[in-house]
Design a protein around this motif. Structure first.
Motif, PDB file in Angstrom:
ATOM      1  N   ARG A 164       0.912  -1.325   0.006  1.00 17.51           N
ATOM      2  CA  ARG A 164       0.110  -0.094  -0.028  1.00 17.51           C
ATOM      3  C   ARG A 164       0.860   1.320  -0.138  1.00 17.51           C
ATOM      4  NH1 ARG A 164      -2.339  -1.997   5.757  1.00 17.51           N
ATOM      5  NH2 ARG A 164      -0.486  -2.788   6.721  1.00 17.51           N
ATOM      6  N   PRO A 165       1.390   1.644  -1.388  1.00 18.21           N
ATOM      7  CA  PRO A 165       2.398   2.792  -1.320  1.00 18.21           C
ATOM      8  C   PRO A 165       1.709   4.040  -0.748  1.00 18.21           C
ATOM      9  CG  PRO A 165       1.852   1.862  -3.378  1.00 18.21           C
ATOM     10  CD  PRO A 165       1.497   0.818  -2.580  1.00 18.21           C
ATOM     11  N   GLN A 166       0.437   4.029  -1.220  1.00 17.80           N
ATOM     12  CA  GLN A 166      -0.284   5.406  -0.981  1.00 17.80           C
ATOM     13  C   GLN A 166      -0.350   5.966   0.587  1.00 17.80           C
ATOM     14  OE1 GLN A 166      -4.100   5.292  -2.898  1.00 17.80           O
ATOM     15  NE2 GLN A 166      -3.172   6.493  -4.739  1.00 17.80           N
ATOM     16  N   ASP A 167      -0.353   4.676   1.381  1.00 16.27           N
ATOM     17  CA  ASP A 167      -0.339   5.044   2.707  1.00 16.27           C
ATOM     18  C   ASP A 167       1.033   6.004   3.139  1.00 16.27           C
ATOM     19  OD1 ASP A 167      -2.825   3.685   3.279  1.00 16.27           O
ATOM     20  OD2 ASP A 167      -1.710   2.383   4.674  1.00 16.27           O
ATOM     21  N   TYR A 168       2.294   5.516   2.320  1.00 16.07           N
ATOM     22  CA  TYR A 168       3.284   5.975   2.833  1.00 16.07           C
ATOM     23  C   TYR A 168       3.410   7.464   2.150  1.00 16.07           C
ATOM     24  CZ  TYR A 168       5.016   1.975   5.025  1.00 16.07           C
ATOM     25  OH  TYR A 168       4.986   0.899   6.021  1.00 16.07           O
ATOM     26  N   GLU A 169       2.755   7.662   0.873  1.00 17.19           N
ATOM     27  CA  GLU A 169       2.821   8.982   0.400  1.00 17.19           C
ATOM     28  C   GLU A 169       1.536   9.903   1.080  1.00 17.19           C
ATOM     29  OE1 GLU A 169       2.213   8.184  -3.782  1.00 17.19           O
ATOM     30  OE2 GLU A 169       4.046   6.687  -3.365  1.00 17.19           O
ATOM     31  N   GLU A 170       0.452   9.331   1.396  1.00 17.73           N
ATOM     32  CA  GLU A 170      -0.406  10.246   2.163  1.00 17.73           C
ATOM     33  C   GLU A 170      -0.785  10.419   3.207  1.00 17.73           C
ATOM     34  OE1 GLU A 170      -3.686   9.022  -0.870  1.00 17.73           O
ATOM     35  OE2 GLU A 170      -2.271   9.452  -2.322  1.00 17.73           O
ATOM     36  N   ARG A 171      -0.495   9.319   3.972  1.00 16.73           N
ATOM     37  CA  ARG A 171      -1.045   9.144   5.628  1.00 16.73           C
ATOM     38  C   ARG A 171       0.004   8.848   6.389  1.00 16.73           C
ATOM     39  NH1 ARG A 171      -3.903   4.202   6.179  1.00 16.73           N
ATOM     40  NH2 ARG A 171      -4.500   5.008   7.940  1.00 16.73           N
ATOM     41  N   LEU A 172       1.269   8.443   6.197  1.00 17.85           N
ATOM     42  CA  LEU A 172       2.427   8.573   7.087  1.00 17.85           C
ATOM     43  C   LEU A 172       2.765  10.051   7.609  1.00 17.85           C
ATOM     44  CD1 LEU A 172       4.744   7.012   8.233  1.00 17.85           C
ATOM     45  CD2 LEU A 172       5.892   7.362   6.305  1.00 17.85           C
ATOM     46  N   ALA A 173       2.937   9.905   8.770  1.00 19.20           N
ATOM     47  CA  ALA A 173       3.481  11.129   9.603  1.00 19.20           C
ATOM     48  C   ALA A 173       4.616  10.671  10.564  1.00 19.20           C
ATOM     49  CB  ALA A 173       2.516  11.919  10.287  1.00 19.20           C
ATOM     50  N   ILE A 174       5.474  11.411  10.870  1.00 21.03           N
ATOM     51  CA  ILE A 174       6.530  11.170  11.994  1.00 21.03           C
ATOM     52  C   ILE A 174       6.566  12.320  12.825  1.00 21.03           C
ATOM     53  CG2 ILE A 174       9.086  10.810  12.282  1.00 21.03           C
ATOM     54  CD1 ILE A 174       9.211   9.762   9.119  1.00 21.03           C
ATOM     55  N   CYS A 175       6.444  11.999  14.166  1.00 20.57           N
ATOM     56  CA  CYS A 175       6.256  12.935  15.348  1.00 20.57           C
ATOM     57  C   CYS A 175       7.790  13.525  15.299  1.00 20.57           C
ATOM     58  CB  CYS A 175       6.144  12.187  16.562  1.00 20.57           C
ATOM     59  SG  CYS A 175       5.961  13.264  17.891  1.00 20.57           S
ATOM     60  N   ARG A 176       7.656  14.790  15.561  1.00 18.96           N
ATOM     61  CA  ARG A 176       8.824  15.578  15.643  1.00 18.96           C
ATOM     62  C   ARG A 176       9.684  15.349  16.840  1.00 18.96           C
ATOM     63  NH1 ARG A 176       7.217  20.981  12.678  1.00 18.96           N
ATOM     64  NH2 ARG A 176       7.210  20.328  10.702  1.00 18.96           N
ATOM     65  N   ARG A 177       8.774  14.968  18.111  1.00 21.13           N
ATOM     66  CA  ARG A 177       9.354  14.986  19.480  1.00 21.13           C
ATOM     67  C   ARG A 177       9.618  13.885  19.708  1.00 21.13           C
ATOM     68  NH1 ARG A 177       4.301  17.487  22.492  1.00 21.13           N
ATOM     69  NH2 ARG A 177       5.094  19.682  22.708  1.00 21.13           N
ATOM     70  N   CYS A 178       9.135  12.432  19.448  1.00 23.24           N
ATOM     71  CA  CYS A 178       9.453  11.133  19.733  1.00 23.24           C
ATOM     72  C   CYS A 178      10.046  10.259  18.310  1.00 23.24           C
ATOM     73  CB  CYS A 178       8.548  10.522  20.684  1.00 23.24           C
ATOM     74  SG  CYS A 178       6.954   9.978  19.451  1.00 23.24           S
ATOM     75  N   GLU A 179       9.739  11.037  17.091  1.00 27.80           N
ATOM     76  CA  GLU A 179      10.272  10.193  15.952  1.00 27.80           C
ATOM     77  C   GLU A 179       9.423   8.972  15.896  1.00 27.80           C
ATOM     78  OE1 GLU A 179      14.488  10.202  15.765  1.00 27.80           O
ATOM     79  OE2 GLU A 179      14.059  11.956  14.586  1.00 27.80           O
ATOM     80  N   MET A 180       8.176   8.822  16.480  1.00 25.87           N
ATOM     81  CA  MET A 180       7.370   7.665  16.165  1.00 25.87           C
ATOM     82  C   MET A 180       6.512   7.934  14.956  1.00 25.87           C
ATOM     83  SD  MET A 180       6.984   4.709  17.706  1.00 25.87           S
ATOM     84  CE  MET A 180       5.375   4.064  17.300  1.00 25.87           C
ATOM     85  N   PRO A 181       6.527   6.779  13.886  1.00 24.58           N
ATOM     86  CA  PRO A 181       5.775   6.991  12.702  1.00 24.58           C
ATOM     87  C   PRO A 181       4.559   6.719  13.062  1.00 24.58           C
ATOM     88  CG  PRO A 181       7.635   5.318  12.455  1.00 24.58           C
ATOM     89  CD  PRO A 181       7.458   5.815  13.835  1.00 24.58           C
ATOM     90  N   PHE A 182       3.382   7.234  12.556  1.00 23.25           N
ATOM     91  CA  PHE A 182       2.045   6.862  12.405  1.00 23.25           C
ATOM     92  C   PHE A 182       1.203   7.196  11.308  1.00 23.25           C
ATOM     93  CE2 PHE A 182       0.465  11.356  13.421  1.00 23.25           C
ATOM     94  CZ  PHE A 182       1.640  12.022  13.658  1.00 23.25           C
ATOM     95  N   PHE A 183       0.011   6.538  11.041  1.00 27.84           N
ATOM     96  CA  PHE A 183      -0.693   6.623   9.915  1.00 27.84           C
ATOM     97  C   PHE A 183      -2.011   7.075   9.990  1.00 27.84           C
ATOM     98  CE2 PHE A 183       2.592   3.338   9.199  1.00 27.84           C
ATOM     99  CZ  PHE A 183       2.918   3.746   7.664  1.00 27.84           C
ATOM    100  N   ASP A 184      -2.591   7.255  11.178  1.00 26.75           N
ATOM    101  CA  ASP A 184      -4.096   7.540  11.336  1.00 26.75           C
ATOM    102  C   ASP A 184      -4.160   9.065  11.494  1.00 26.75           C
ATOM    103  OD1 ASP A 184      -3.004   7.536  13.758  1.00 26.75           O
ATOM    104  OD2 ASP A 184      -4.195   5.892  14.547  1.00 26.75           O
ATOM    105  N   GLY A 185      -3.334   9.600  11.898  1.00 26.87           N
ATOM    106  CA  GLY A 185      -3.111  11.281  11.709  1.00 26.87           C
ATOM    107  C   GLY A 185      -3.485  11.369  13.508  1.00 26.87           C
ATOM    108  N   ILE A 186      -3.733  10.532  14.365  1.00 25.35           N
ATOM    109  CA  ILE A 186      -3.804  10.848  15.421  1.00 25.35           C
ATOM    110  C   ILE A 186      -2.515   9.860  16.275  1.00 25.35           C
ATOM    111  CG2 ILE A 186      -5.269  10.201  17.588  1.00 25.35           C
ATOM    112  CD1 ILE A 186      -7.399   9.878  15.681  1.00 25.35           C
ATOM    113  N   HIS A 187      -1.945  10.842  17.106  1.00 22.16           N
ATOM    114  CA  HIS A 187      -0.684  10.246  17.853  1.00 22.16           C
ATOM    115  C   HIS A 187      -0.451  10.628  19.253  1.00 22.16           C
ATOM    116  CE1 HIS A 187       3.579   9.310  18.760  1.00 22.16           C
ATOM    117  NE2 HIS A 187       3.759  10.746  18.638  1.00 22.16           N
TER     118      HIS A 187
END
Ligand code: ZN
Length: 201
Positions: A164-187
């Motif tokens: 699912r490459p689109q998840d990585y292009e559109e839904r992936l974020a990486i927290c600036r504080r803890c550097e945890m990647p997350f996909f659902d927009g809520i961290h």
């Protein structure tokens, strides 16, 4: 089976069908994502050696066992997969997280699907092609004894990315504080939350 035969066979298509289990390409991608995210959490709650052993026997083993069955391999014992005891578990997990973040940032910023990212892992036999019993083609992560922890992480990312490459292009974020990647927009940031924790008494 000789290593080169395994590689040759890897280009043909294995059918994903562990005995007694209905497993799809999408399940493998889900499990791979869950396993690498679990190891990324070592940034906020550092792993002891026992935690890494648990990760190997639990989330990671679940991801690689279908390919193990297809390739006729036994799981690599933790002591061998972990490597020298002189290397502290913090060093292993830090390296794995750093390599994973480089890969995730790269995939996040792509405009087109990147096949070179998976080419190296495929070429080295760290992932293998397969199809599930619904006919969907995809990739499975492979447990090879010589793999470093970071290579295992990258193989999990590659498998999820190809599914699912689109998840990585559109839904992936990486927290600036803890550097945890997350996909659902809520961290729920462990670092952010800790600032607001009220001490009892
Ligand atoms: Zn965070």
């Amino acid at each position: 089976m000789h290593e080169s035969q395994i590689r040759l066979k890897a280009v043909s298509s294995y059918v994903l069908s562990p005995p007694g289990e209905h497993l799809t390409i999408s399940d493998i991608a889900d499990q791979s994502r869950a396993a690498y995210l679990a190891l990324m959490k070592s940034a906020v709650s550092p792993f002891r050696n026992a935690d890494l052993a648990e990760w190997f026997k639990g989330p990671y083993r679940r991801c690689v066992s279908p390919a193990g069955i297809m390739l006729g391999r036994t799981p690599t014992p933790f002591a061998i997969a972990r490597g020298s005891v002189d290397v502290h578990v913090d060093v292993l997990t830090l390296q794995a997280r750093e390599e994973a973040l480089v890969a995730l940032r790269h995939l996040k910023n792509l405009r087109e699907q990147d096949t070179s990212f998976t080419f190296d892992a495929r070429n080295r036999g760290f992932i293998t092609e397969c199809r599930d019993d619904e006919g969907t083609r995809g990739l499975c992560p492979v447990d090879a004894p010589e793999m470093k922890l970071y290579e295992r992480m990258l193989s999990l990312i590659a498998v999820d990315y190809v599914a699912r490459p689109q998840d990585y292009e559109e839904r992936l974020a990486i927290c600036r504080r803890c550097e945890m990647p997350f996909f659902d927009g809520i961290h729920a940031c462990a670092r952010g939350l800790s600032i607001h924790v009220k001490r009892a008494g």
